[in-house]
Every structure is written in structure tokens, then in C-alpha cells.
Design an enzyme around this catalytic site. Structure first.
Site, short mmCIF file in Angstrom:
data_model
loop_
_atom_site.label_atom_id
_atom_site.label_comp_id
_atom_site.label_asym_id
_atom_site.label_seq_id
_atom_site.Cartn_x
_atom_site.Cartn_y
_atom_site.Cartn_z
N GLY A 140 30.68 35.97 30.98
CA GLY A 140 29.27 36.30 31.12
C GLY A 140 28.86 36.43 32.57
N GLY A 161 31.29 44.43 39.04
CA GLY A 161 32.73 44.34 38.82
C GLY A 161 33.07 44.42 37.34
N HIS A 162 32.32 43.69 36.52
CA HIS A 162 32.53 43.77 35.08
C HIS A 162 32.19 45.16 34.55
CE1 HIS A 162 31.59 39.33 35.55
NE2 HIS A 162 32.78 39.32 34.98
N GLY A 184 40.38 42.16 35.94
CA GLY A 184 40.23 42.51 37.34
C GLY A 184 41.35 41.96 38.20
N GLN A 185 41.76 42.73 39.19
CA GLN A 185 42.80 42.28 40.12
C GLN A 185 42.29 41.22 41.08
OE1 GLN A 185 44.44 45.80 41.97
NE2 GLN A 185 45.36 46.53 40.07
N LYS A 186 40.97 40.98 41.12
CA LYS A 186 40.44 39.92 41.98
C LYS A 186 41.06 38.58 41.59
CE LYS A 186 36.30 37.30 43.06
NZ LYS A 186 36.67 36.14 42.22
N ASP A 187 41.25 38.35 40.29
CA ASP A 187 41.92 37.15 39.81
C ASP A 187 43.41 37.48 39.62
OD1 ASP A 187 39.57 35.32 39.39
OD2 ASP A 187 38.96 36.98 38.12
N VAL A 235 36.35 44.99 42.94
CA VAL A 235 35.13 45.67 43.37
C VAL A 235 34.46 44.80 44.43
CG1 VAL A 235 32.89 46.57 42.67
CG2 VAL A 235 34.85 46.74 41.12
N SER A 263 31.63 38.43 42.44
CA SER A 263 31.94 37.26 41.62
C SER A 263 30.65 36.72 41.04
CB SER A 263 32.61 36.18 42.47
OG SER A 263 32.68 34.95 41.77
#
Length: 289
Positions: A26, A31-32, A146-149, A175, A184
Site C-alpha cells: 500500500g 514507483g508502484h 521493483g529493482q529498488k528492492d 523510479v 519509497s
């Protein structure tokens, strides 16, 4: 067509085409939304895009921000619909964990004990357990993360491969906001001063990228220079780790490494813990260009 809100797996509408799922906790942001738009492109107009919204208690450790984690379902549904989702699946804890916390869980193994796993023991076991359950409940053809994680994405890919899940896992690039800060849900906790300090994380990654041709040693050094100075800011950037790792298992790469790597960083800024990373590829200095 109006987006559907499903509270149980039985309320998910049947899909006549390919189904894509975007799993979230949520507090949706751009980014989402990028993940949802990418999912729509992958499955096409005849496919179905499902966004899950579930704040998973299993991946929060003692003293972490489970209770204050933002819960904004009404706004999440609006963002998901605008980005092209067909359904938001927002199950209760009782739906995901009937009978209480599961006695049988997915174990992340050695990769889950490194970096984030070392600082958040049990986090990746809880994450993989809920991802496995949501894959079973939603039955997608493709799931996007996402590649952030980056470590999370690597572990999900490993779980799917090792346990023969019949699903494709797609990674979507990080993003960033205009100033470079990785998007984030926790960014909303940052004060103006916190945010100024937090920008040093992405600045360290881009400084490292600028010396990529000089090899892993130079990359590590360039990032450390930025983060060392950031430790004296107000508020300080309190570094948990900076690691240059192999994306396959998240072990540190040697200074003569050639090929893909991930430069990962985690730090606390004020009361907020942030992570970021940058994928890199090192060329063989002896190879012809």
C-alpha cells in the site's frame, strides 16, 4: 470499466488473457504506478492486472514500523485504477493467514542472511512466505517487482526457480524523484532536513557510477567518500552498509570482478531507514572495445 476491490481470493474475477500481479504494502506512489503500467503493457488490453495491498506483519521485526506504516487504501485504489489496474486485492490478515501466523514458512537461506537480512533477521523469510501465498491466491502468469528492492527481487527469483513456481518474475527499474531520491513509501516520514541528508545515498551511487570504468575498487571508494562526508550532516546519514555484490547471491565481488554487480546501500536518516542500489556492469579492462 470501474476497478474492482476484492477482499478475498474468491472475489478475484476470472481472467480470459494473461494475468499480471503487482504486490505492494500500500501507500502507493509513482514507483508502484510504473509497475502497474508496465504490467499492463506486458499482458495487453485483453489481460488482467491485479494489484495486491497487504501490510505483511511477518516481515516486520521488533521495534520496526508496522504500527505506523501508512495505510491509504482509498488513495491506493485511485492510483492503481489510473495506472491501468483491473483489480485491487486487499485481503485481511485472516484471509492471508487463516488460523494465525503460519507454522510452516519459506526460508530464505544464506542469501537471506546477508545485507538486509543481517540487519533485519527473519525479514526475508516473512517476505518470501507472503509472496508465495499471494502467488497461490492470485495465480498470475507474471509478477512484477521493483529493482529498488534488489535483494528481495533476487530472493523471489531464487524461490520461484528452486520451488518450481509456474510464474514469470519481471524486474522494473527504480523510479527516482527529480532530485535523485529513490521513490519509497517511507519517504513521507522525512522532514525537509532529513530529505536533504537522504539525497546523499543516491549521490553516492551516482558518484560510484561515474568511475565505473576504473573498476570495483574505485567504485567502492567513490561511494564511501560521499557517505563519509554525509555522516557529519545534520541529521547524519547513519550507514548500515555499503556493499558491491554479485546479483546472483549477494556476496561481495572482488576488485578484479568482471560482469554484473549491484552497489547496495542502507542507512538511517533521522528516524527513517532507507535503502537504495544501482546495477552496474564491469567490463574486462583487457578486452577490445
Amino acid at each position: 470499466m470501474t476497478i474492482q476491490l476484492a477482499r478475498t481470493a474468491g472475489e478475484l474475477p476470472p481472467s480470459t488473457g494473461r494475468r499480471a500481479v503487482v504486490m505492494t504494502m500500500g501507500a502507493l506512489h509513482e514507483g508502484h504506478a510504473t509497475l502497474v503500467r508496465t504490467a499492463r503493457e506486458l499482458v495487453g488490453a485483453d489481460g488482467q492486472v491485479v494489484v495486491t495491498v497487504f501490510v505483511n506483519p511477518l516481515q516486520f521485526g521488533p521495534g520496526e514500523d508496522l504500527d505506523r506504516y501508512p495505510r491509504t487504501l482509498d488513495a491506493d485504489v485511485v492510483i492503481a485504477e489510473k495506472a491501468g489496474a483491473d483489480t485491487v486485492f486487499a485481503p485481511s490478515a485472516a484471509e492471508v493467514y487463516p488460523g494465525g501466523e503460519p507454522q510452516v514458512r519459506i526460508t530464505a537461506g544464506p542469501m537471506g542472511e546477508r545485507l538486509e537480512g543481517a540487519f533485519r533477521p527473519g525479514h526475508f523469510d516473512g517476505m518470501l512466505t507472503v509472496v508465495a501465498k499471494l502467488l497461490h491466491l492470485t495465480r498470475p502468469d507474471v509478477a512484477l517487482f521493483g529493482q529498488k528492492d534488489a535483494q528481495q527481487l533476487a530472493l523471489i527469483r531464487r524461490m520461484v526457480r528452486d520451488l518450481n513456481f509456474p510464474v514469470e518474475i519481471a524486474g522494473v527499474p527504480t523510479v527516482r524523484e527529480a532530485d535523485g531520491l529513490a521513490l519509497s513509501s517511507r519517504n513521507r516520514y522525512l522532514s525537509a532536513a532529513d530529505r536533504k541528508s537522504a539525497l546523499e545515498l543516491s549521490r553516492a551511487l551516482f558518484a560510484a557510477h561515474n568511475v565505473l570504468e576504473l573498476g570495483p575498487g574505485a567504485v567502492r571508494h567513490a561511494a564511501h567518500v560521499v557517505l563519509h562526508a554525509a555522516a557529519s550532516m545534520e541529521p547524519p546519514v547513519d550507514l548500515d552498509y555499503l556493499a558491491l555484490v554479485d546479483p546472483a547471491d549477494f556476496t561481495e565481488v572482488p576488485d578484479d570482478h568482471v560482469g554484473e554487480a549491484v552497489l547496495a546501500v542502507a542507512a538511517k536518516v533521522g528516524a527513517t531507514r532507507l535503502i537504495d542500489n544501482m546495477p552496474l556492469e564491469f567490463q574486462d579492462p583487457g578486452a577490445e572495445r
